[in-house]
Design a protein around this motif. Structure first.
Motif, PDB file in Angstrom:
ATOM      1  N   SER A 131       1.017  -1.522   0.092  1.00 52.72           N
ATOM      2  CA  SER A 131      -0.088  -0.405   0.044  1.00 52.72           C
ATOM      3  C   SER A 131       1.106   1.455   0.299  1.00 52.72           C
ATOM      4  CB  SER A 131      -0.906   0.007   1.198  1.00 52.72           C
ATOM      5  OG  SER A 131      -1.185   1.351   1.392  1.00 52.72           O
ATOM      6  N   PRO A 132      -0.446   2.280  -0.583  1.00 55.04           N
ATOM      7  CA  PRO A 132       1.488   3.528  -0.974  1.00 55.04           C
ATOM      8  C   PRO A 132       0.811   4.648   0.408  1.00 55.04           C
ATOM      9  CG  PRO A 132      -0.473   3.487  -3.068  1.00 55.04           C
ATOM     10  CD  PRO A 132      -0.291   2.415  -2.550  1.00 55.04           C
ATOM     11  N   HIS A 136       5.656   3.151   4.772  1.00 53.69           N
ATOM     12  CA  HIS A 136       6.421   2.355   4.753  1.00 53.69           C
ATOM     13  C   HIS A 136       7.827   1.784   5.355  1.00 53.69           C
ATOM     14  CE1 HIS A 136       7.310  -0.687   1.107  1.00 53.69           C
ATOM     15  NE2 HIS A 136       9.014  -1.395   0.975  1.00 53.69           N
ATOM     16  N   ASP A 158       9.333  -4.496  -1.148  1.00 53.19           N
ATOM     17  CA  ASP A 158       8.664  -3.498  -1.650  1.00 53.19           C
ATOM     18  C   ASP A 158       7.926  -4.035  -2.855  1.00 53.19           C
ATOM     19  OD1 ASP A 158       7.543  -1.114  -2.356  1.00 53.19           O
ATOM     20  OD2 ASP A 158       9.099  -0.095  -3.236  1.00 53.19           O
ATOM     21  N   ARG A 160       5.023  -2.251  -3.576  1.00 54.16           N
ATOM     22  CA  ARG A 160       3.728  -1.077  -4.117  1.00 54.16           C
ATOM     23  C   ARG A 160       4.152  -1.027  -5.758  1.00 54.16           C
ATOM     24  NH1 ARG A 160       6.704   3.528  -0.150  1.00 54.16           N
ATOM     25  NH2 ARG A 160       9.154   1.745  -0.669  1.00 54.16           N
ATOM     26  N   PHE A 163       0.794  -1.959  -6.803  1.00 51.77           N
ATOM     27  CA  PHE A 163      -0.328  -2.090  -6.051  1.00 51.77           C
ATOM     28  C   PHE A 163      -1.696  -1.854  -7.053  1.00 51.77           C
ATOM     29  CE2 PHE A 163      -3.897   1.488  -4.119  1.00 51.77           C
ATOM     30  CZ  PHE A 163      -4.089   0.769  -2.875  1.00 51.77           C
TER      31      PHE A 163
END
Length: 196
Positions: A131-132, A136, A158, A160, A163
């Motif tokens: 999730s952005p 993080h 990571d 992201r 996403f």
């Protein structure tokens, strides 16, 4: 590699699982989310995850505890000791800038790391890393602390970049799509039009 993947919901799991499979890793999923409120939201996310894991043929381990009191007590440690619901000090605190996200991550990743260590997993990770909107670096810091605490490796990725594609695939599959992080404070922020 035997990996336990903490999962917050099915939509966030889609691309995480796909990315791991691309590395020839078949994760087992783990549900423990005492931060998600109200109960109808908790149930919708949990039931959609059960559908996803069944469709994908994945193993799902659940700590199915609707943890309103656990979460609130973690965010406001003296909350349960007050009959009027007020926090000692100058009345109810402003949640803006509170350490609630750190508490939330600790609750969930502590349980995940403990489960992984107790059940013979080589490592653990979390779908929160896709999730952005999540913090993080804080997730990673908390997870590494739990890895040290329980003697099980934290598997960092990571996720992201996947996403948007994961959200698209989840919509196409008809999954329940949540509108806020999960805690009552993030729901409030959604309606107030702000995000911490």
């Amino acid at each position: 590699m035997k990996l336990l993947l903490h999962t917050c919901c099915a939509p966030c799991s889609v691309q995480c699982v796909e990315a791991l499979r691309a590395e020839d890793i078949r994760p087992d999923l783990f549900w423990y989310n005492p931060n998600i409120h109200p109960y109808t939201e908790y149930k919708a996310r949990r039931d959609t995850l059960v559908q996803f894991t069944t469709d994908e043929g994945l193993d799902l381990h659940m700590e199915d505890d609707y943890g309103l009191r656990t979460f609130i007590a973690g965010v406001y440690p003296h909350f349960e000791n007050r009959s009027d619901g007020e926090i000692p000090g100058e009345g109810p605190p402003d949640v803006t800038g509170s350490p609630r996200c750190a508490v939330c991550y600790r609750l969930r990743l502590d349980k995940t790391a403990a489960y992984a260590a107790a059940h013979g997993y080589d490592c653990f990770s979390t779908t929160l890393l896709i999730s952005p909107y999540q913090k993080h670096d804080l997730i990673r810091e908390v997870a590494e602390g739990m890895a040290g605490k329980y003697g099980v490796q934290f598997f960092y990725r990571d996720f992201r970049p996947g996403f948007r594609e994961g959200q698209k695939q989840a919509r196409e599959r008809g999954f329940y799509m949540q509108k806020y992080c999960g805690c009552i404070f993030s729901e409030e922020e959604r309606y107030l039009g702000k995000r911490e």
